[in-house]
Scaffold this motif. Structure first.
Motif, PDB file in Angstrom:
ATOM      1  N   ALA A  74     -14.522 -16.905   4.067  1.00  0.00           N
ATOM      2  CA  ALA A  74     -14.561 -15.634   3.332  1.00  0.00           C
ATOM      3  C   ALA A  74     -13.191 -14.969   3.310  1.00  0.00           C
ATOM      4  O   ALA A  74     -12.380 -15.157   4.219  1.00  0.00           O
ATOM      5  N   PRO A  75     -12.901 -14.178   2.262  1.00  0.00           N
ATOM      6  CA  PRO A  75     -11.644 -13.422   2.241  1.00  0.00           C
ATOM      7  C   PRO A  75     -11.553 -12.485   3.445  1.00  0.00           C
ATOM      8  O   PRO A  75     -12.571 -11.978   3.925  1.00  0.00           O
ATOM      9  N   ALA A  76     -10.341 -12.252   3.911  1.00  0.00           N
ATOM     10  CA  ALA A  76     -10.146 -11.389   5.077  1.00  0.00           C
ATOM     11  C   ALA A  76     -10.431  -9.926   4.754  1.00  0.00           C
ATOM     12  O   ALA A  76     -10.717  -9.125   5.632  1.00  0.00           O
ATOM     13  N   SER A  77     -10.333  -9.567   3.474  1.00  0.00           N
ATOM     14  CA  SER A  77     -10.599  -8.202   3.038  1.00  0.00           C
ATOM     15  C   SER A  77     -11.301  -8.231   1.683  1.00  0.00           C
ATOM     16  O   SER A  77     -11.151  -9.192   0.922  1.00  0.00           O
ATOM     17  N   ARG A  78     -12.047  -7.188   1.401  1.00  0.00           N
ATOM     18  CA  ARG A  78     -12.725  -7.080   0.105  1.00  0.00           C
ATOM     19  C   ARG A  78     -12.316  -5.807  -0.640  1.00  0.00           C
ATOM     20  O   ARG A  78     -12.893  -5.484  -1.668  1.00  0.00           O
ATOM     21  N   SER A  79     -11.326  -5.123  -0.111  1.00  0.00           N
ATOM     22  CA  SER A  79     -10.911  -3.841  -0.682  1.00  0.00           C
ATOM     23  C   SER A  79      -9.574  -3.949  -1.393  1.00  0.00           C
ATOM     24  O   SER A  79      -8.669  -4.650  -0.930  1.00  0.00           O
ATOM     25  N   THR A  80      -9.444  -3.238  -2.508  1.00  0.00           N
ATOM     26  CA  THR A  80      -8.196  -3.245  -3.277  1.00  0.00           C
ATOM     27  C   THR A  80      -7.729  -1.822  -3.586  1.00  0.00           C
ATOM     28  O   THR A  80      -8.528  -0.916  -3.765  1.00  0.00           O
ATOM     29  N   TYR A  81      -6.423  -1.675  -3.652  1.00  0.00           N
ATOM     30  CA  TYR A  81      -5.782  -0.463  -4.145  1.00  0.00           C
ATOM     31  C   TYR A  81      -5.510  -0.647  -5.639  1.00  0.00           C
ATOM     32  O   TYR A  81      -5.370  -1.774  -6.121  1.00  0.00           O
ATOM     33  N   VAL A  82      -5.401   0.466  -6.351  1.00  0.00           N
ATOM     34  CA  VAL A  82      -4.914   0.426  -7.732  1.00  0.00           C
ATOM     35  C   VAL A  82      -3.582   1.167  -7.750  1.00  0.00           C
ATOM     36  O   VAL A  82      -3.476   2.305  -7.269  1.00  0.00           O
ATOM     37  N   LEU A  83      -2.562   0.498  -8.283  1.00  0.00           N
ATOM     38  CA  LEU A  83      -1.199   1.028  -8.292  1.00  0.00           C
ATOM     39  C   LEU A  83      -0.674   1.097  -9.723  1.00  0.00           C
ATOM     40  O   LEU A  83      -1.246   0.511 -10.635  1.00  0.00           O
ATOM     41  N   LYS A  84       0.451   1.793  -9.891  1.00  0.00           N
ATOM     42  CA  LYS A  84       1.021   1.972 -11.216  1.00  0.00           C
ATOM     43  C   LYS A  84       2.545   1.939 -11.146  1.00  0.00           C
ATOM     44  O   LYS A  84       3.130   2.530 -10.233  1.00  0.00           O
ATOM     45  N   PRO A  85       3.224   1.250 -12.086  1.00  0.00           N
ATOM     46  CA  PRO A  85       4.692   1.247 -12.098  1.00  0.00           C
ATOM     47  C   PRO A  85       5.271   2.648 -12.239  1.00  0.00           C
ATOM     48  O   PRO A  85       4.769   3.474 -13.018  1.00  0.00           O
ATOM     49  N   ASP A  86       6.327   2.910 -11.478  1.00  0.00           N
ATOM     50  CA  ASP A  86       7.015   4.195 -11.537  1.00  0.00           C
ATOM     51  C   ASP A  86       8.457   3.963 -11.082  1.00  0.00           C
ATOM     52  O   ASP A  86       8.707   3.666  -9.910  1.00  0.00           O
ATOM     53  N   ALA A  87       9.388   4.100 -11.999  1.00  0.00           N
ATOM     54  CA  ALA A  87      10.790   3.807 -11.707  1.00  0.00           C
ATOM     55  C   ALA A  87      11.380   4.724 -10.643  1.00  0.00           C
ATOM     56  O   ALA A  87      12.360   4.374  -9.982  1.00  0.00           O
ATOM     57  N   LYS A  88      10.792   5.888 -10.459  1.00  0.00           N
ATOM     58  CA  LYS A  88      11.331   6.844  -9.496  1.00  0.00           C
ATOM     59  C   LYS A  88      10.863   6.563  -8.073  1.00  0.00           C
ATOM     60  O   LYS A  88      11.420   7.092  -7.113  1.00  0.00           O
ATOM     61  N   ALA A  89       9.840   5.737  -7.914  1.00  0.00           N
ATOM     62  CA  ALA A  89       9.253   5.498  -6.595  1.00  0.00           C
ATOM     63  C   ALA A  89       9.927   4.341  -5.877  1.00  0.00           C
ATOM     64  O   ALA A  89      10.404   3.386  -6.504  1.00  0.00           O
ATOM     65  N   VAL A  90       9.970   4.418  -4.544  1.00  0.00           N
ATOM     66  CA  VAL A  90      10.427   3.282  -3.748  1.00  0.00           C
ATOM     67  C   VAL A  90       9.515   2.099  -4.048  1.00  0.00           C
ATOM     68  O   VAL A  90       8.294   2.218  -4.037  1.00  0.00           O
ATOM     69  N   GLY A  91      10.107   0.968  -4.371  1.00  0.00           N
ATOM     70  CA  GLY A  91       9.306  -0.205  -4.686  1.00  0.00           C
ATOM     71  C   GLY A  91       8.778  -0.238  -6.100  1.00  0.00           C
ATOM     72  O   GLY A  91       8.100  -1.194  -6.492  1.00  0.00           O
ATOM     73  N   GLY A  92       9.056   0.815  -6.879  1.00  0.00           N
ATOM     74  CA  GLY A  92       8.671   0.814  -8.279  1.00  0.00           C
ATOM     75  C   GLY A  92       7.178   0.915  -8.535  1.00  0.00           C
ATOM     76  O   GLY A  92       6.716   0.617  -9.642  1.00  0.00           O
ATOM     77  N   LEU A  93       6.398   1.346  -7.543  1.00  0.00           N
ATOM     78  CA  LEU A  93       4.955   1.511  -7.700  1.00  0.00           C
ATOM     79  C   LEU A  93       4.491   2.768  -6.980  1.00  0.00           C
ATOM     80  O   LEU A  93       5.046   3.129  -5.935  1.00  0.00           O
ATOM     81  N   VAL A  94       3.473   3.403  -7.533  1.00  0.00           N
ATOM     82  CA  VAL A  94       2.817   4.521  -6.850  1.00  0.00           C
ATOM     83  C   VAL A  94       1.315   4.250  -6.810  1.00  0.00           C
ATOM     84  O   VAL A  94       0.776   3.515  -7.643  1.00  0.00           O
ATOM     85  N   GLY A  95       0.652   4.858  -5.846  1.00  0.00           N
ATOM     86  CA  GLY A  95      -0.788   4.676  -5.727  1.00  0.00           C
ATOM     87  C   GLY A  95      -1.550   5.478  -6.760  1.00  0.00           C
ATOM     88  O   GLY A  95      -1.194   6.620  -7.054  1.00  0.00           O
ATOM     89  N   VAL A  96      -2.586   4.881  -7.312  1.00  0.00           N
ATOM     90  CA  VAL A  96      -3.492   5.559  -8.243  1.00  0.00           C
ATOM     91  C   VAL A  96      -4.856   5.748  -7.589  1.00  0.00           C
ATOM     92  O   VAL A  96      -5.471   6.806  -7.687  1.00  0.00           O
TER      93      VAL A  96
END
Length: 426
Positions: A387-409
């Motif tokens: 079985a997968p170790a986790s079943r939960s996912t985050y949803v993220l969005k590109p953002d040039a101003k953020a570290v790593g170019g992604l922010v949490g949604v």
């Protein structure tokens, strides 16, 4: 062969017996080394095996530094080296320094097989192997060698082998989460067509399983477009999906393909939501002509949070990485690689506490963990091999101003239907 002074028969027999004994002993030692079965005790009483001596624990990394995932590979390698440096500065593991041996396969399966054969005798575990096809080609060897391996690949086909641990979710679960997100946010409705662009091979095939299952549950259909890792111009695929009336597009490919898809779709007026999983995005894309389209149209589903997350563990990791590698992008590969290394470190410490750093006992220590939490995302359960170790996912969005170019949604959550899907898959 001319023998001018033959030995007496008894002497020759004894010599032959001794030689045979030496050969058999050497053969046993080689076999033990190959399969991780050596039980030599170190001076501290800890059993050792391949990759472990009284001073050093050697780990291996089969990575991509020159192929389609070169940016990911570089980030993972640097993050894991940072972990090793931090670990050694704090006294190492089991009184030993950690060393990581890195081999670049360039996403070439044959090169990876050769690289594995080269390093396998001298490492205890692999905290990084990039590429589903690479891992698939090595599965039998990894299982034979009892080599704890953390793929930087998330195909469900990699489940089911005791030493192989897919971290987080698998590609099919990500796509189920993607369809759920698009449906909940009213971007898709019953009867709609979902486009899905996907790599040939285990990555794309597993992702397609998830999207087709989720679409069927929601009363939708999937229009698939299979591509190769070398395909970087998706003009034809965009045209086909536009003709099919796709209301949203999923993409299970690399960052270059995601950029092409978003850029071409925007230019052709197909301004529909696009969702990819973590391997399909890199912050470097926000410095390309596709940047505006990516920010406007793309979301990322991932088992890991954005590196711009406020989680204390993530913030500390980002600060450390920026100090260790100034000017380098802090992308999802940094988080993924560092998390894998931290988990590997926990396994090694647990094995040491049990008195053995043999490969089998490192695997056993890993599989005993039901709630592994590094503070870099959601806890994981490693006790179920299939079985997968986790079943939960985050949803993220590109953002040039953020570290790593992604922010949490959206914070990590389990999409409805995931349990039913996994139960049905067996």
């Amino acid at each position: 062969m001319n023998v001018t002074h033959p030995r007496p028969r008894t002497a020759r027999t004894a010599a032959l017996a001794a030689a045979l004994a030496a050969v058999l002993l050497a053969g046993t030692a080689c076999s033990s080394k190959a399969d991780g079965g050596s039980t030599d005790d170190a001076a501290d009483g800890v059993k050792a095996g391949p990759g472990v001596n009284e001073k050093t624990i050697r780990l291996g990394a089969l990575t991509d530094l020159t192929g389609p995932y070169a940016t990911l590979g570089k980030s993972i390698v640097q993050a894991q080296q940072m972990w090793a440096d931090e670990t050694n500065a704090a006294g190492g593991i089991c009184g030993r320094e950690v060393e990581i041996v890195v081999k670049d396969h360039g996403y070439d399966v044959q090169k990876a097989v050769t690289a594995y054969a080269d390093i396998a005798p001298d490492v205890v575990a692999l905290p990084q192997v990039i590429g589903s096809p690479v891992v698939a080609a090595l599965l039998d060897d990894i299982e034979r060698d009892h080599m704890l391996t953390f793929p930087q690949a998330w195909a469900a086909s990699l489940l089911g082998r005791d030493p192989v641990q897919v971290l987080g979710t698998t590609y099919d679960l990500d796509m189920i989460a993607a369809v759920d997100f698009l449906t909940r946010t009213k971007k898709l409705a019953k009867g709609d067509t979902i486009g899905h662009v996907y790599f040939e091979g285990d990555y794309g095939a597993n992702a397609l399983e998830g999207s087709e299952w989720a679409a069927e549950q929601a009363g939708m259909k999937v229009a698939g477009q299979k591509i190769k890792a070398t395909d970087t111009d998706l003009t034809a695929q965009v045209a086909a999906l536009s003709k099919a009336g796709a209301k949203a597009i999923l993409i299970s490919a690399g960052p270059a393909q995601t950029a092409s898809l978003a850029g071409v779709a925007a230019a052709r007026g197909l301004k529909v939501p696009i969702v990819t999983s973590a391997p399909g995005y890199a912050p470097q894309l926000l410095k390309t002509p596709a940047a505006a389209a990516l920010e406007a149209m793309v979301h990322v589903v991932s088992a890991a949070p954005a590196v711009s997350s406020d989680l204390p563990g993530v913030k500390k990791m980002v600060a450390s990485y920026q100090k260790a590698y100034p000017g380098e992008p802090v992308d999802s590969g940094v988080l993924s690689g560092y998390n894998a290394a931290r988990l590997m470190g926990t396994d090694l410490k647990k094995a040491c506490e049990g008195g053995s750093l043999t490969r089998q006992d490192v695997v056993k220590a890993h599989r005993s963990q039901k709630n592994a939490d590094t503070g870099l995302g959601t806890p994981q359960n490693f006790t179920y091999v299939t079985a997968p170790a986790s079943r939960s996912t985050y949803v993220l969005k590109p953002d040039a101003k953020a570290v790593g170019g992604l922010v949490g949604v959206e914070e990590a959550h389990k999409a409805p239907g995931v349990d039913a899907y996994l139960a049905g898959r067996g």
